[in-house]
Motif scaffolding. Structure first.
Motif, PDB file in Angstrom:
ATOM      1  N   GLU A 105       0.822  -1.203   0.000  1.00 29.16           N
ATOM      2  CA  GLU A 105       0.000   0.000   0.000  1.00 29.16           C
ATOM      3  C   GLU A 105       0.859   1.257   0.000  1.00 29.16           C
ATOM      4  O   GLU A 105       0.568   2.230  -0.691  1.00 29.16           O
ATOM      5  CB  GLU A 105      -0.928  -0.010   1.216  1.00 29.16           C
ATOM      6  CG  GLU A 105      -1.932   1.122   1.243  1.00 29.16           C
ATOM      7  CD  GLU A 105      -2.838   1.106   0.018  1.00 29.16           C
ATOM      8  OE1 GLU A 105      -3.410   2.154  -0.303  1.00 29.16           O
ATOM      9  OE2 GLU A 105      -2.977   0.056  -0.630  1.00 29.16           O
ATOM     10  N   VAL A 116       0.570   2.810  -3.893  1.00 28.35           N
ATOM     11  CA  VAL A 116      -0.316   3.962  -4.006  1.00 28.35           C
ATOM     12  C   VAL A 116       0.343   5.081  -4.804  1.00 28.35           C
ATOM     13  O   VAL A 116      -0.346   5.890  -5.430  1.00 28.35           O
ATOM     14  CB  VAL A 116      -0.745   4.450  -2.605  1.00 28.35           C
ATOM     15  CG1 VAL A 116       0.389   5.189  -1.903  1.00 28.35           C
ATOM     16  CG2 VAL A 116      -1.978   5.337  -2.683  1.00 28.35           C
ATOM     17  N   LEU A 126      -8.663   1.305   4.026  1.00 27.30           N
ATOM     18  CA  LEU A 126      -8.723   0.875   2.626  1.00 27.30           C
ATOM     19  C   LEU A 126     -10.124   1.045   2.060  1.00 27.30           C
ATOM     20  O   LEU A 126     -10.311   1.501   0.925  1.00 27.30           O
ATOM     21  CB  LEU A 126      -8.302  -0.592   2.508  1.00 27.30           C
ATOM     22  CG  LEU A 126      -6.839  -0.928   2.805  1.00 27.30           C
ATOM     23  CD1 LEU A 126      -6.641  -2.443   2.778  1.00 27.30           C
ATOM     24  CD2 LEU A 126      -5.907  -0.277   1.796  1.00 27.30           C
ATOM     25  N   ARG A 133      -6.685   7.587   4.204  1.00 24.30           N
ATOM     26  CA  ARG A 133      -5.229   7.521   4.379  1.00 24.30           C
ATOM     27  C   ARG A 133      -4.825   7.704   5.850  1.00 24.30           C
ATOM     28  O   ARG A 133      -3.875   7.075   6.325  1.00 24.30           O
ATOM     29  CB  ARG A 133      -4.549   8.571   3.510  1.00 24.30           C
ATOM     30  CG  ARG A 133      -4.689   8.346   2.028  1.00 24.30           C
ATOM     31  CD  ARG A 133      -3.947   7.113   1.570  1.00 24.30           C
ATOM     32  NE  ARG A 133      -2.507   7.351   1.557  1.00 24.30           N
ATOM     33  CZ  ARG A 133      -1.592   6.390   1.450  1.00 24.30           C
ATOM     34  NH1 ARG A 133      -1.965   5.121   1.405  1.00 24.30           N
ATOM     35  NH2 ARG A 133      -0.308   6.676   1.416  1.00 24.30           N
ATOM     36  N   GLN A 169      -5.467   4.383   7.472  1.00 28.82           N
ATOM     37  CA  GLN A 169      -4.456   3.411   7.054  1.00 28.82           C
ATOM     38  C   GLN A 169      -3.150   3.619   7.816  1.00 28.82           C
ATOM     39  O   GLN A 169      -2.520   2.657   8.267  1.00 28.82           O
ATOM     40  CB  GLN A 169      -4.203   3.544   5.549  1.00 28.82           C
ATOM     41  CG  GLN A 169      -5.332   3.060   4.671  1.00 28.82           C
ATOM     42  CD  GLN A 169      -5.123   3.455   3.223  1.00 28.82           C
ATOM     43  OE1 GLN A 169      -4.026   3.352   2.686  1.00 28.82           O
ATOM     44  NE2 GLN A 169      -6.181   3.955   2.587  1.00 28.82           N
ATOM     45  N   PHE A 185      -6.956   0.103  -3.544  1.00 31.29           N
ATOM     46  CA  PHE A 185      -7.308   0.017  -2.126  1.00 31.29           C
ATOM     47  C   PHE A 185      -8.219  -1.172  -1.844  1.00 31.29           C
ATOM     48  O   PHE A 185      -7.940  -1.994  -0.971  1.00 31.29           O
ATOM     49  CB  PHE A 185      -7.988   1.314  -1.675  1.00 31.29           C
ATOM     50  CG  PHE A 185      -7.153   2.553  -1.850  1.00 31.29           C
ATOM     51  CD1 PHE A 185      -6.141   2.851  -0.958  1.00 31.29           C
ATOM     52  CD2 PHE A 185      -7.377   3.424  -2.901  1.00 31.29           C
ATOM     53  CE1 PHE A 185      -5.362   3.987  -1.107  1.00 31.29           C
ATOM     54  CE2 PHE A 185      -6.608   4.562  -3.072  1.00 31.29           C
ATOM     55  CZ  PHE A 185      -5.601   4.849  -2.168  1.00 31.29           C
ATOM     56  N   LEU A 214      -7.199  -5.087  -1.689  1.00 32.94           N
ATOM     57  CA  LEU A 214      -6.417  -5.644  -0.581  1.00 32.94           C
ATOM     58  C   LEU A 214      -7.279  -6.107   0.585  1.00 32.94           C
ATOM     59  O   LEU A 214      -6.787  -6.828   1.465  1.00 32.94           O
ATOM     60  CB  LEU A 214      -5.408  -4.609  -0.081  1.00 32.94           C
ATOM     61  CG  LEU A 214      -4.351  -4.145  -1.090  1.00 32.94           C
ATOM     62  CD1 LEU A 214      -3.430  -3.139  -0.434  1.00 32.94           C
ATOM     63  CD2 LEU A 214      -3.552  -5.324  -1.613  1.00 32.94           C
TER      64      LEU A 214
END
Length: 446
Positions: free
Chosen positions: A32, A36, A95, A111, A114, A173, A176
């Motif tokens: 990630e 990203v 996510l 974000r 995360q 996103f 996953l």
């Protein structure tokens, strides 16, 4: 009595699922973080302006710091069980929020979640390794952990680019989420058997304010590193002024002096991470702007470094009886030589192709040194302070990377030309690795 092979402890019936689960959790966070970046141009084109490009990265970094500190404190006080379940859930929620984002604020919220989950998860995995695996098996575990970071660095960006191109950036996103659930199911049997500390750690005053200050400082450094302007340089200086007192609270006493034992281990993590990752951040720019390489060709030294890291980490994992401070010194020297060698690459008159073998050598140094530091960290910790020490080491990583990437941005702003600015940065980073080699003997467990 014969000692069972280390591989049996990692992949035997009792530990197979937790080993795979740990590797999957780490790989998902690494993917990630790296993947990203490939999707971000499409994300910004849909939801924001190009001026907002840095904010999703800054948001992730900021809450990673907070999650790292709070996760470590909870693990020391009540054990890692709840954190190991809650942190992946928060990461997964992030996510989902980012993957369904229709507005830029919603993306930033995702974000933030995360980063919070990733920070707490990183600490709890260290505590889990300390409780589940014997000291003899830990070098092999950390060798696998290194591979779990390295593989996403190779496949993450191209896979994320393909998904973005042929499906949608949303699936970078959302795709996953099933893997997060699978990883939690794999570690669940081990989590049920974890013990709470017999003597919970005493409260450490001021951790939360210091974590928030460090979060703001590291986020500002990260932003300034992506904005090589005079304003970015000024912001980086202000961030450092904020960070120093915060880190004195968050790091073990004596870290800034590399006092023998855990303080030297934490200092070593910062030194080796700062040198290696700051060069990694600017190496593509060095090759494209100064030597005219294509972006594809400029990625070759990074691939060489990743492969060297993975191979060296696997090699040291099969040799648990070797001295970890000795391996750390060898690794630091390899990083120092690889970094200093970039002085023959960075200027306009430099020999560009040397970047490939030099960064292969630096990657080998990281595979030896980073794994050795992880083993030394757990060897010098007790069940009451493993979380605190692990969070301090992870913070040292984050701080030095952000600091020296920010320094590179400031140098580019002041000196304008990469052919002039980057040799200065490389010289500073080579000195950092040399200091790390001198500190290495002080890391032996006390």
């Amino acid at each position: 009595m014969s000692v069972p092979p280390v591989r049996d402890e990692l992949f035997g019936r009792s530990h197979r699922s937790v080993t795979i689960g740990i590797l999957l959790l780490i790989s998902l966070v690494a993917f990630e973080q790296l993947g990203v970046g490939a999707a971000m141009p499409a994300v910004v084109a849909d939801l924001a302006r190009v001026e907002d490009y840095a904010w999703p990265f800054v948001a992730f970094v900021a809450t990673t710091v907070v999650g790292t500190v709070l996760g470590g404190r909870w693990c020391d006080a009540r054990g890692p069980r709840l954190v190991l379940l809650l942190a992946p859930a928060v990461f997964g929620l992030g996510l989902l929020v980012a993957g369904t984002a229709a507005t830029f604020p919603q993306l930033l919220a995702g974000r933030l979640l995360q980063g919070l989950g990733a920070g707490a998860q990183g600490v709890s995995v260290y505590v889990l390794i300390a409780q589940v695996y014997s000291e003899r098996a830990r070098p092999a575990v950390f060798g696998l952990v290194s591979s779990a970071y390295v593989l996403p660095s190779l496949v993450g960006p191209p896979v994320a680019g393909i998904v973005t191109q042929y499906l949608s950036w949303h699936w970078v996103f959302l795709g996953l989420l099933p893997l997060v659930a699978l990883a939690v199911l794999l570690v669940l049997p081990a989590v049920r058997d974890l013990s709470r500390p017999q003597e919970p750690a005493l409260p450490r005053r001021g951790l939360v304010p210091a974590a928030l200050a460090a979060s703001a400082g590291i986020a500002a450094l990260s932003w300034s590193g992506q904005h090589p302007t005079v304003v970015g340089g000024i912001l980086a200086a202000a961030a450092l002024a904020l960070l120093v007192p915060a880190l004195r609270r968050l790091a073990p006493t004596g870290t800034f002096r590399a006092r023998p034992g855990i303080p030297a281990v934490v200092a070593g993590r910062g030194l080796i991470s700062g040198a290696f990752f700051a060069v990694t951040a600017y190496l593509p720019l060095m090759l494209t702007a100064t030597h005219g390489w294509s972006l594809t060709a400029a990625g070759l030294p990074l691939i060489a470094g990743s492969l060297g890291w993975s191979a060296a980490a696997a090699w040291q994992g099969r040799r648990p009886d070797l001295s970890r401070p000795m391996l750390l010194r060898i690794g630091m020297v390899a990083v120092a030589v690889g970094t200093a060698g970039m002085l023959a690459v960075a200027p306009g008159w430099g020999v560009a192709w040397l970047a490939v073998p030099l960064w292969l050598l630096a990657g080998i140094g990281m595979g030896l040194g980073y794994s050795a530091l992880a083993a030394l960290l757990l060897a010098g910790s007790t069940s009451e302070d493993t979380g605190y020490h692990s969070s301090a080491a992870l913070l040292a990583d984050q701080l030095t990377q952000a600091t020296f990437v920010g320094l590179g941005g400031a140098l580019l702003a002041l000196l304008t030309s990469p052919a002039v600015a980057l040799p200065v940065l490389v010289a500073v980073l080579a000195a950092l690795a040399v200091i790390g080699a001198l500190v290495a003997p002080r890391t032996a467990a006390r």
